[in-house]
Design an enzyme around this catalytic site. Structure first.
Site, mmCIF file in Angstrom:
data_model
loop_
_atom_site.group_PDB
_atom_site.id
_atom_site.type_symbol
_atom_site.label_atom_id
_atom_site.label_comp_id
_atom_site.label_asym_id
_atom_site.label_seq_id
_atom_site.Cartn_x
_atom_site.Cartn_y
_atom_site.Cartn_z
ATOM 1 N N LYS A 1 0.820 -1.204 0.000
ATOM 2 C CA LYS A 1 0.000 0.000 0.000
ATOM 3 C C LYS A 1 0.862 1.265 0.000
ATOM 4 O O LYS A 1 2.078 1.203 0.174
ATOM 5 C CB LYS A 1 -0.923 -0.033 1.220
ATOM 6 C CG LYS A 1 -1.935 -1.175 1.185
ATOM 7 C CD LYS A 1 -2.774 -1.150 2.448
ATOM 8 C CE LYS A 1 -3.835 -2.226 2.452
ATOM 9 N NZ LYS A 1 -4.649 -2.171 3.682
ATOM 10 N N THR B 1 -5.063 -8.021 10.294
ATOM 11 C CA THR B 1 -5.328 -6.752 9.607
ATOM 12 C C THR B 1 -4.976 -5.554 10.485
ATOM 13 O O THR B 1 -4.377 -4.590 10.020
ATOM 14 C CB THR B 1 -6.812 -6.681 9.181
ATOM 15 O OG1 THR B 1 -7.094 -7.806 8.342
ATOM 16 C CG2 THR B 1 -7.114 -5.405 8.423
ATOM 17 N N ARG C 1 2.732 -6.945 9.275
ATOM 18 C CA ARG C 1 1.954 -5.876 9.920
ATOM 19 C C ARG C 1 2.402 -5.645 11.362
ATOM 20 O O ARG C 1 2.384 -4.510 11.844
ATOM 21 C CB ARG C 1 0.467 -6.197 9.845
ATOM 22 C CG ARG C 1 -0.079 -6.078 8.430
ATOM 23 C CD ARG C 1 -1.520 -6.505 8.367
ATOM 24 N NE ARG C 1 -2.114 -6.296 7.061
ATOM 25 C CZ ARG C 1 -3.025 -7.105 6.534
ATOM 26 N NH1 ARG C 1 -3.446 -8.169 7.203
ATOM 27 N NH2 ARG C 1 -3.529 -6.853 5.340
ATOM 28 N N ASN D 1 -1.657 -0.240 7.303
ATOM 29 C CA ASN D 1 -1.100 -1.532 7.702
ATOM 30 C C ASN D 1 -0.186 -2.129 6.627
ATOM 31 O O ASN D 1 0.087 -3.313 6.631
ATOM 32 C CB ASN D 1 -2.212 -2.503 8.102
ATOM 33 C CG ASN D 1 -3.167 -2.820 6.974
ATOM 34 O OD1 ASN D 1 -2.945 -2.465 5.822
ATOM 35 N ND2 ASN D 1 -4.241 -3.514 7.295
ATOM 36 N N HIS E 1 -1.828 -5.492 1.510
ATOM 37 C CA HIS E 1 -3.091 -6.191 1.254
ATOM 38 C C HIS E 1 -2.743 -7.529 0.631
ATOM 39 O O HIS E 1 -1.843 -7.615 -0.201
ATOM 40 C CB HIS E 1 -3.975 -5.404 0.273
ATOM 41 C CG HIS E 1 -5.071 -6.260 -0.297
ATOM 42 N ND1 HIS E 1 -6.263 -6.463 0.354
ATOM 43 C CD2 HIS E 1 -5.124 -7.015 -1.431
ATOM 44 C CE1 HIS E 1 -7.009 -7.289 -0.366
ATOM 45 N NE2 HIS E 1 -6.336 -7.636 -1.450
#
EC number: 2.7.4.6
Length: 149
Positions: free
Chosen positions: A9, A91, A102, A112, A115
């Site tokens: 991300k 998550t 994470r 975080n 994905h």
């Protein structure tokens, strides 16, 4: 062989974590078969997160994923969807195991860093959203015979 979709991300890209995260997948024996640095537009973001449309976090998530480039990847390996989920951790980084991606790098539930597909069916759908078939490489990785039976 099973494939999974992984996206690093915007926070992972901006914080310079791409190499460290890729190394975790390689160390576990996963084979990288597709990768691109890209900007996600509104249409793609909405398609990707379509199952969450109508939820309170949908719009902020779409805006966030469009805020900076992402690294889209396809990894291949035995039970790679489950393996990737284990490597990523929960998550919410606050609930992620220490040493997971994470747990190590995530700041909060929104930022975080990663994905990953949650099932083989999701992986197929997400891979098709981000990659054309000819963008995926089929090759034999050196040492592959040492990684699985």
């Amino acid at each position: 062989m099973e494939k999974t979709f992984i996206m690093l991300k915007p926070d992972a890209v901006q914080r310079g974590l791409v190499g460290q995260i890729i190394a975790r997948f390689e160390t576990k024996g996963c084979k990288l078969v597709g990768m691109k640095l890209m900007s996600v537009d509104q249409a793609l973001a909405e398609q990707h997160y379509a199952e969450h449309k109508g939820k309170s976090f949908f719009e902020p998530t779409v805006q966030y994923i469009m805020s900076s480039p992402v690294v889209a990847m396809v990894w291949e390996g035995k039970n790679v969807v489950a393996l990737a989920r284990e490597l990523m951790g929960a998550t919410n980084p606050a609930n992620a195991n220490p040493g997971s991606i994470r747990g190590s790098f995530g700041m909060d539930i929104s930022r975080n860093v990663i994905h990953g597909s949650d099932s083989v069916a999701s992986a197929e759908r997400e891979i098709a959203l981000y990659f054309r078939p000819e963008e995926l490489c089929d090759y034999r990785k050196a040492g592959e015979e040492w990684l699985s039976e």
